[in-house]
Design an enzyme around this catalytic site. Sequence first.
Site, PDB file in Angstrom:
ATOM      1  N   THR A  16       0.751  -1.078  -0.042  1.00  0.00           N
ATOM      2  CA  THR A  16      -0.091  -0.078   0.050  1.00  0.00           C
ATOM      3  C   THR A  16       0.772   1.149  -0.201  1.00  0.00           C
ATOM      4  O   THR A  16       0.442   2.232  -0.696  1.00  0.00           O
ATOM      5  CB  THR A  16      -0.860   0.057   1.217  1.00  0.00           C
ATOM      6  OG1 THR A  16      -1.760  -1.060   1.223  1.00  0.00           O
ATOM      7  CG2 THR A  16      -1.736   1.266   1.462  1.00  0.00           C
ATOM      8  N   ASP A  55       1.728  -6.460  -4.554  1.00  0.00           N
ATOM      9  CA  ASP A  55       0.918  -6.408  -3.409  1.00  0.00           C
ATOM     10  C   ASP A  55       1.470  -7.550  -2.429  1.00  0.00           C
ATOM     11  O   ASP A  55       1.676  -8.668  -2.989  1.00  0.00           O
ATOM     12  CB  ASP A  55      -0.465  -6.880  -3.593  1.00  0.00           C
ATOM     13  CG  ASP A  55      -1.612  -6.933  -2.374  1.00  0.00           C
ATOM     14  OD1 ASP A  55      -2.418  -5.969  -2.462  1.00  0.00           O
ATOM     15  OD2 ASP A  55      -1.383  -7.609  -1.707  1.00  0.00           O
ATOM     16  N   SER A  56       1.688  -7.490  -1.244  1.00  0.00           N
ATOM     17  CA  SER A  56       2.295  -8.574  -0.764  1.00  0.00           C
ATOM     18  C   SER A  56       1.625  -9.975  -0.302  1.00  0.00           C
ATOM     19  O   SER A  56       2.237 -11.011   0.024  1.00  0.00           O
ATOM     20  CB  SER A  56       2.811  -8.171   0.600  1.00  0.00           C
ATOM     21  OG  SER A  56       1.721  -8.139   1.653  1.00  0.00           O
ATOM     22  N   SER A  57       0.367  -9.774  -0.789  1.00  0.00           N
ATOM     23  CA  SER A  57      -0.412 -11.183  -0.752  1.00  0.00           C
ATOM     24  C   SER A  57       0.458 -12.218  -2.068  1.00  0.00           C
ATOM     25  O   SER A  57      -0.004 -13.417  -2.186  1.00  0.00           O
ATOM     26  CB  SER A  57      -1.820 -10.831  -1.464  1.00  0.00           C
ATOM     27  OG  SER A  57      -2.410  -9.915  -0.854  1.00  0.00           O
ATOM     28  N   THR A  87       1.799  -4.951   4.282  1.00  0.00           N
ATOM     29  CA  THR A  87       1.568  -5.279   5.549  1.00  0.00           C
ATOM     30  C   THR A  87       1.157  -6.576   5.518  1.00  0.00           C
ATOM     31  O   THR A  87       1.128  -7.294   6.471  1.00  0.00           O
ATOM     32  CB  THR A  87       0.596  -4.388   6.328  1.00  0.00           C
ATOM     33  OG1 THR A  87      -0.605  -4.140   5.661  1.00  0.00           O
ATOM     34  CG2 THR A  87       1.211  -2.957   6.523  1.00  0.00           C
ATOM     35  N   ASP A  88       0.196  -7.035   4.545  1.00  0.00           N
ATOM     36  CA  ASP A  88      -0.421  -8.385   4.591  1.00  0.00           C
ATOM     37  C   ASP A  88       0.430  -9.571   5.144  1.00  0.00           C
ATOM     38  O   ASP A  88       0.038 -10.286   5.878  1.00  0.00           O
ATOM     39  CB  ASP A  88      -1.240  -8.567   3.360  1.00  0.00           C
ATOM     40  CG  ASP A  88      -2.352  -7.760   3.373  1.00  0.00           C
ATOM     41  OD1 ASP A  88      -2.810  -7.082   4.138  1.00  0.00           O
ATOM     42  OD2 ASP A  88      -3.034  -7.739   1.955  1.00  0.00           O
ATOM     43  N   THR A 164       2.776 -10.347  14.318  1.00  0.00           N
ATOM     44  CA  THR A 164       1.638 -10.664  13.556  1.00  0.00           C
ATOM     45  C   THR A 164       0.776  -9.496  13.267  1.00  0.00           C
ATOM     46  O   THR A 164       0.900  -8.454  13.823  1.00  0.00           O
ATOM     47  CB  THR A 164       0.743 -11.468  14.647  1.00  0.00           C
ATOM     48  OG1 THR A 164       1.286 -12.830  15.098  1.00  0.00           O
ATOM     49  CG2 THR A 164      -0.600 -11.942  14.010  1.00  0.00           C
ATOM     50  N   THR A 276      -0.306 -23.209  19.259  1.00  0.00           N
ATOM     51  CA  THR A 276      -1.695 -22.843  19.860  1.00  0.00           C
ATOM     52  C   THR A 276      -2.442 -21.949  18.941  1.00  0.00           C
ATOM     53  O   THR A 276      -1.868 -21.013  18.343  1.00  0.00           O
ATOM     54  CB  THR A 276      -1.747 -22.331  21.263  1.00  0.00           C
ATOM     55  OG1 THR A 276      -3.070 -21.567  21.784  1.00  0.00           O
ATOM     56  CG2 THR A 276      -0.907 -21.292  21.530  1.00  0.00           C
TER      57      THR A 276
HETATM   58  N1  ASP Z   1      -2.569  -5.645   0.422  1.00  0.00           N
HETATM   59  C1  ASP Z   1      -1.651  -4.573   0.798  1.00  0.00           C
HETATM   60  C2  ASP Z   1      -0.190  -5.591   0.962  1.00  0.00           C
HETATM   61  O1  ASP Z   1       0.177  -6.353   1.620  1.00  0.00           O
HETATM   62  C3  ASP Z   1      -1.820  -4.057   2.178  1.00  0.00           C
HETATM   63  C4  ASP Z   1      -0.780  -3.209   2.893  1.00  0.00           C
HETATM   64  O2  ASP Z   1       0.429  -2.845   2.280  1.00  0.00           O
HETATM   65  O3  ASP Z   1      -1.129  -2.756   3.857  1.00  0.00           O
HETATM   66  O4  ASP Z   1       0.283  -5.482  -0.017  1.00  0.00           O
END
Ligand code: ASP
Length: 345
Positions: A16, A55-57, A87-88, A164, A276
Amino acid sequence: MMTNKNSVLLLYTGGTIGMSENLCPMAFEQVQKLLPELEQTGVNITNFSFDPPIDSSDVDTDLWEKIARMIENNYDKFDGFVVLHGTDTMAYTASALSFMLENLAKPIILTGSQLRIGELRTDAKENLLNAIMLACGKNEFGEAMVPEVCVYFGDELYRGNRTTKKNAEHFSAFRSYNYPLLAKAGVHIKYFTSNIRYPDKSAKLCVRTKTDKNIAILKIFPGITQNAVSAVFSTTNLKAVVLESFGSGNVPQENTWFLNELKKAIDKKIIIVNKTQCNSGSVEMGRYPASQKLKDIGVISAYDCTTEAIVTKLMCLLGENKDLEKVNNLLKTDIAGEMTISDSE
Ligand code: ASP
């Protein structure tokens, strides 16, 4: 303490932080234009963009390898490294890098943002500028203040393999449930030195980037069927399973099929690690009968590891070692500050 000679290598992967209005990743040159403050830091910043920014996905193990090799190849030229990342999956990348980079003596700070860099209320500026300062923070002997792979977000610095993503909306998006902060950025940057890991000064950086992705996560729930469980264990080439258990590491025991499925898998040399489902606290196999049997059949405890840390630890250990016994022993060892081994097991 900083001098004008501080230098940072900024690795841009996407996320992002660097997205345009239509949420497509921008080239780093465009990001830089929106952040003229980078010039004012007094830090010599060199940037490198992975192409294309993603995108980090879409992150996969090859990106971890590329980042680790970039750091290795530029290790002597810079005081520290900043990785701009979505962030993902940032917690996965931070965890993987902590296992790939042994004897690290320089800071590697991962950061990103919840709002795009061009947005009015963006958190990108704070996060990036502070990450740069943290990457070149040194003590009076000129040594790195935080020679670890870290995540910096919303004014807090965490050990990367303890983090996390906890919130999809708040600026404070990350949490380290089982390990205290390494630093906090307020008017001054306050370092909590007793929480920071320092390397053996005589040891050299050792980079290991081989991974094996043949693992799976099995999250149990009341009513889970034998079909679902055995489908996971029948996965082709499966080497290891992260079993996400209840509470302190408990699983159903009245239905004998469940433990039988696990036992059959262990007999086929599939490693099972007990993690867990709770965010805080540790697995304690043997505390209840519902977990003692897991211990008896050879399930390994993840103690208080995050899922991100145990998944990437398994990938790295299985990639680098052919000897199952060695992998089992390393799984029981805290190798990068990722877990606290409790005596109660
Ligand atoms: N979908 C974005 C990513 O992880 C979300 C982010 O950066 O906050 O690339």
